[in-house]
Enzyme design. Structure first.
Site, PDB file in Angstrom:
ATOM      1  N   GLY A 102      32.992  37.474  32.529  1.00 23.08           N
ATOM      2  CA  GLY A 102      32.987  38.794  33.036  1.00 23.08           C
ATOM      3  C   GLY A 102      32.511  38.849  34.240  1.00 23.08           C
ATOM      4  N   LYS A 103      31.332  39.615  34.376  1.00 28.42           N
ATOM      5  CA  LYS A 103      30.589  39.747  35.624  1.00 28.42           C
ATOM      6  C   LYS A 103      31.414  40.573  36.724  1.00 28.42           C
ATOM      7  CE  LYS A 103      27.054  36.337  36.258  1.00 28.42           C
ATOM      8  NZ  LYS A 103      26.340  35.735  37.132  1.00 28.42           N
ATOM      9  N   HIS A 104      32.121  41.886  35.995  1.00 30.23           N
ATOM     10  CA  HIS A 104      32.804  42.647  36.837  1.00 30.23           C
ATOM     11  C   HIS A 104      32.784  44.005  36.115  1.00 30.23           C
ATOM     12  CE1 HIS A 104      35.863  40.674  33.964  1.00 30.23           C
ATOM     13  NE2 HIS A 104      36.146  41.873  33.780  1.00 30.23           N
ATOM     14  N   ALA A 105      33.438  45.112  36.760  1.00 27.92           N
ATOM     15  CA  ALA A 105      33.829  46.403  36.344  1.00 27.92           C
ATOM     16  C   ALA A 105      35.198  46.600  36.650  1.00 27.92           C
ATOM     17  CB  ALA A 105      32.856  47.451  37.074  1.00 27.92           C
ATOM     18  N   ARG A 146      30.301  44.643  33.111  1.00 30.51           N
ATOM     19  CA  ARG A 146      30.063  43.750  31.593  1.00 30.51           C
ATOM     20  C   ARG A 146      29.822  42.420  31.991  1.00 30.51           C
ATOM     21  NH1 ARG A 146      35.574  45.425  31.154  1.00 30.51           N
ATOM     22  NH2 ARG A 146      34.913  47.576  31.637  1.00 30.51           N
TER      23      ARG A 146
END
Ligand code: TYD
Length: 144
Positions: free
Chosen positions: A58-61, A106
């Site tokens: 993830g590590k993104h929006a 997230r």
């Protein structure tokens, strides 16, 4: 995107309990589009497995994407962050879904061996809908 709606963990993330249709033969769960359990039309399904215990995905929006995350087997954690506060949600049952429907950062982590995380999404893959830089996310989440 300058007109990104402000999202909060309280309003834009929700744990949903799914009903079990299980009986003596085993467990079953059925999810339908635009229902109490999946409040959007499902256009895409993807899943991840063989995720090492020390890996963070993830590590993104997303600007507009709506998703429900379900850990079908094993367990994992989903860190959700609205730019002001951060929570860790543990997904450890196929009868639990995490709805994320706003501009929320997230991260998925701490996958147990054999865990499979399935994601239901309301739209096709579109890299333009992603923010992958946390500083940019913080700036956009807190502006306006
Ligand atoms: P990535 O965004 O890193 O996955 P995660 O959110 O699980 O960390 O995606 C990995 C690669 O897969 C990247 O090149 C984009 C691609 N991808 C698709 O082509 N379609 C999809 O639906 C998804 C989720 C990713």
């Amino acid at each position: 995107m300058s007109n990104t709606p402000r999202a909060t963990l309280q309003q834009n993330t929700r744990l949903i309990d799914f009903p079990s249709l299980g009986d003596v033969r085993g467990q079953l769960c059925a999810l339908e589009s635009v229902s109490a359990y999946v409040p959007f039309d499902i256009k895409r399904v993807y899943y991840m497995w063989d995720v090492g215990a020390d890996q963070v995905r993830g590590k993104h929006a997303h600007y507009t994407l709506k998703q429900v995350l379900i850990c079908l087997g094993g367990a994992c954690e989903v860190v959700v962050d609205d730019g002001r506060q951060r929570q860790t949600v543990r997904l450890d049952s196929p009868l639990k879904g995490l709805l994320i429907d706003g501009f929320i950062w997230r991260e998925m982590q701490h996958f147990t061996p054999g865990a499979t995380l399935m994601v239901l999404a309301n739209d096709h893959y579109d890299e333009a809908d992603y923010v992958r830089n946390y500083d940019q996310f913080l700036q956009q989440a807190n502006e306006g």
